[in-house]
Design a protein around this motif. Structure first.
Motif, PDB file in Angstrom:
ATOM      1  N   GLU A   1       0.785  -1.370   0.180  1.00  0.00           N
ATOM      2  CA  GLU A   1       0.276   0.442   0.040  1.00  0.00           C
ATOM      3  C   GLU A   1       1.071   1.326   0.157  1.00  0.00           C
ATOM      4  O   GLU A   1       1.263   1.571   0.632  1.00  0.00           O
ATOM      5  CB  GLU A   1      -0.886  -0.373   1.298  1.00  0.00           C
TER       6      GLU A   1
ATOM      7  N   PRO B   1      -0.821   4.233   3.361  1.00  0.00           N
ATOM      8  CA  PRO B   1      -2.356   3.397   3.750  1.00  0.00           C
ATOM      9  C   PRO B   1      -3.424   4.297   4.506  1.00  0.00           C
ATOM     10  O   PRO B   1      -4.653   4.253   4.659  1.00  0.00           O
ATOM     11  CB  PRO B   1      -1.876   2.390   5.010  1.00  0.00           C
TER      12      PRO B   1
ATOM     13  N   SER C   1      -6.470   1.801   1.746  1.00  0.00           N
ATOM     14  CA  SER C   1      -5.848   0.582   2.804  1.00  0.00           C
ATOM     15  C   SER C   1      -6.741  -0.614   2.052  1.00  0.00           C
ATOM     16  O   SER C   1      -7.696  -0.235   1.676  1.00  0.00           O
ATOM     17  CB  SER C   1      -6.013   0.606   3.711  1.00  0.00           C
ATOM     18  N   VAL C   2      -5.577  -2.012   2.206  1.00  0.00           N
ATOM     19  CA  VAL C   2      -6.540  -2.909   1.658  1.00  0.00           C
ATOM     20  C   VAL C   2      -7.869  -3.726   3.204  1.00  0.00           C
ATOM     21  O   VAL C   2      -6.338  -3.884   3.696  1.00  0.00           O
ATOM     22  CB  VAL C   2      -5.883  -3.744   0.949  1.00  0.00           C
TER      23      VAL C   2
ATOM     24  N   ILE D   1     -10.529  -2.814  -1.758  1.00  0.00           N
ATOM     25  CA  ILE D   1     -10.464  -1.225  -1.164  1.00  0.00           C
ATOM     26  C   ILE D   1     -11.032  -0.700  -0.766  1.00  0.00           C
ATOM     27  O   ILE D   1     -11.953  -0.242  -1.207  1.00  0.00           O
ATOM     28  CB  ILE D   1      -9.240  -0.211  -2.025  1.00  0.00           C
TER      29      ILE D   1
ATOM     30  N   ILE E   1      -1.409   1.534  -5.260  1.00  0.00           N
ATOM     31  CA  ILE E   1      -1.250   0.257  -4.499  1.00  0.00           C
ATOM     32  C   ILE E   1      -0.971  -1.015  -5.751  1.00  0.00           C
ATOM     33  O   ILE E   1      -0.818  -0.948  -6.416  1.00  0.00           O
ATOM     34  CB  ILE E   1      -2.826  -0.493  -3.694  1.00  0.00           C
TER      35      ILE E   1
END
Length: 425
Positions: free
Chosen positions: A128, A131, A135-136, A150, A168
Motif C-alpha cells: 500500500e 494506507p 488501504s486493503v 479497497i 497499490i
C-alpha cells in the motif's frame, strides 16, 4: 443677302450659350444619380420597435428571462466532453503479460472497490503506497482469496490542484505485477465498485521465463503449508506455567485473590477428553473461526451493545479448542463520524470479581495466548467493523467471578466499553 451686324451676332451667341447651359444642366441632373449608383452605400433602414408597456429602461439595461426557455431544451449543449481517464462502475480489464499493467480506478468516500483476479492465480504480496489514503481489507483467508477490497481513507478526497492520488502494488504468485492507481472522486456514480482483471497464467509464466524472471513465487505446492494471511496474528507464549494447586488451609483462603468460595468446576471442563492442540493447530482453528464469522455475522455474533464513545461490541460464544484453550471472536464497530484508534493491548480479557450485590471488587488481566485481527494498527474507520480472534487459557473461576472483554480507544482511555463473555459451546 443680309449681313448680320455685330450687335445681332452677339445677341444670337448669347442665346445659344444660354440654351446650351440649360440643356447641359438638365442632362447633368439625370446623369449624376446613375453615375454614383455603383459606389454609394445602401441607406440605413429605420426599424420601428414596439414600445413595451412595462417601465421604461435605458438601452444599456437588458434583462434576459432564462426561465422562459423550455426545460426540455438545454440552452447550452456540451459537444465532445472529455472522457475520464479512470474506470468506474463495473469494469473488466484484460492484461497483456508482455506489457506493464496500470489500472486506474475511481474511489469515492463512503464506498469500496472490489478487485477480482483469476482463480488459477493467487496473491503473493500487497504494498500500500499510503494506507492513510487507501488501504486493503486484511482478510484472514488471504492465502486462498482471489480478490481484494479497497477502502478510502478519511483524507482521500479530490483536491483543487488534482494532486491527491494513491497507488497499490500487487504481485501474483505467477509473478505478474499489477499497479492499481486510485483516483479520488466526489460522485458515488464514478466509483469503481467492481473490477475483474483477466489474464492467462501460463502466458505470464512463459513470458517471465523467457525474460529470466522468477515464477511460482512463494513456492506454492499442494503439499506446502499455506502462507499466513495478511490478518495480523501473534502467538503470545507457547508454554504456560502449571496451574497452582488450591490449598484447603485457611491461610490460602485469606491469601486468595478473589477472597470468595471456589466454585465446583464440571468434570468435563476440568479434564476434557480433547488432546492439547499445537500452536499450528490453534492458529488454523482461530483463522477458520474468524473466517466463518466474517461470512455469516448474523449467525455467529450476539446483539450489538449500545455505543460508548463511538465504539460498540458484539461477541461470539466461547469455543472450546481443547481441555485448556478457549476461543472468542470480538467484533468492534465504529459508530462515530471520524477514525478511531484502539489503545495498544485492546481488546483485553479480564477476570472480574463481584460482591453479592454485583459491584466490582477486583479486576485481573487474563493473558492472551493467540491473537488474530483484521485491524490495521488498531485503526477503525467510521461505520466499519473490525474483528479480533482471541485464544486464552481457561482459568478456574469462583462463583462471584466472570470473564469480560474491555476495549478502549485513544481519546477515551479511562472509559472502556466492556461486555461479559457468553458461555462456551
Amino acid at each position: 443677302m443680309k449681313t448680320l451686324s455685330i450687335s445681332n451676332l452677339g445677341k444670337y451667341t448669347t442665346r445659344i450659350l444660354g440654351i446650351s447651359l440649360v440643356v447641359l444642366s438638365a442632362f447633368g441632373v439625370n446623369v449624376y444619380p446613375q453615375s454614383r449608383k455603383p459606389v454609394h452605400k445602401p441607406k440605413v433602414k429605420n426599424v420601428v420597435r414596439p414600445v413595451s408597456n412595462e417601465t421604461n429602461q435605458t438601452s444599456n439595461e437588458k434583462v434576459v428571462n432564462i426561465s422562459a426557455v423550455s426545460k426540455e431544451i438545454e440552452p447550452v449543449a456540451v459537444v465532445n466532453a472529455p472522457l475520464p481517464d479512470f474506470l468506474s462502475g463495473e469494469a473488466n480489464v484484460t492484461v497483456n503479460p508482455k506489457q506493464p499493467t496500470v489500472v486506474r480506478l475511481g474511489l469515492a468516500q463512503n464506498a469500496v472497490s472490489i478487485v477480482e483476479f483469476p482463480a488459477s492465480d493467487g496473491i503473493y504480496y500487497i504494498h500500500e503506497g499510503n494506507p492513510k489514503l487507501a488501504s486493503v481489507f486484511q482478510s484472514p483467508t488471504k492465502e486462498t482469496d482471489r480478490s481484494i477490497t479497497i477502502y478510502p481513507g478519511e483524507g482521500f478526497v479530490p483536491s483543487k490542484d488534482g494532486a491527491t492520488f494513491a497507488a497499490i502494488s500487487l504481485q501474483m504468485r505467477s509473478g505478474l505485477v499489477l499497479i492499481l492507481e486510485l483516483v479520488p472522486v466526489s460522485d458515488l456514480k464514478k466509483n469503481a465498485h467492481r473490477c475483474v482483471i483477466s489474464y492467462d497464467r501460463e502466458a505470464v509464466i512463459s513470458s517471465r521465463k523467457v525474460a529470466g524472471l522468477a515464477v511460482d513465487l512463494g513456492g506454492y505446492t499442494k503439499n506446502s503449508p499455506p502462507i499466513n494471511s495478511r490478518a495480523l496474528s501473534k502467538l503470545v507464549g507457547s508454554t504456560r506455567p502449571a496451574e497452582e494447586k488450591i490449598s484447603d488451609s485457611p491461610m490460602s483462603e485469606l491469601n486468595s485473590t478473589s477472597n470468595a468460595v471456589f466454585a465446583e468446576i464440571p468434570e468435563s471442563k476440568r479434564a476434557g477428553s480433547k488432546r492439547a492442540m499445537t500452536d499450528a493447530e490453534i492458529s488454523k482453528a482461530a483463522n477458520k473461526r474468524l473466517a466463518d464469522v466474517l461470512r455469516d455475522q448474523k449467525k455467529h455474533l450476539s446483539a450489538w451493545s449500545s455505543p460508548l464513545h463511538g465504539l460498540a461490541l458484539s461477541l461470539t460464544r466461547v469455543t472450546d479448542l481443547d481441555s485448556e484453550n478457549r476461543l472468542i471472536v470480538i467484533a468492534i464497530r465504529n459508530s462515530a463520524s471520524t477514525n478511531l484508534r484502539l489503545v495498544r493491548g485492546s481488546p483485553e480479557l479480564q477476570i472480574q470479581t463481584l460482591d453479592k450485590d454485583g459491584n466490582s471488587l477486583l479486576t485481573t488481566k487474563l493473558d492472551i495466548r493467540y491473537l488474530e485481527t483484521t485491524a490495521f494498527e488498531g485503526l477503525v474507520q467510521p461505520g466499519s467493523t473490525t474483528f479480533y480472534a482471541l485464544v486464552y487459557k481457561s482459568p478456574l473461576l469462583g462463583v462471584n467471578q466472570k470473564i469480560r472483554v474491555a476495549v478502549a480507544q485513544t481519546e477515551a482511555i479511562d472509559a472502556p466499553i466492556s461486555a461479559t463473555l457468553n458461555g462456551s459451546k
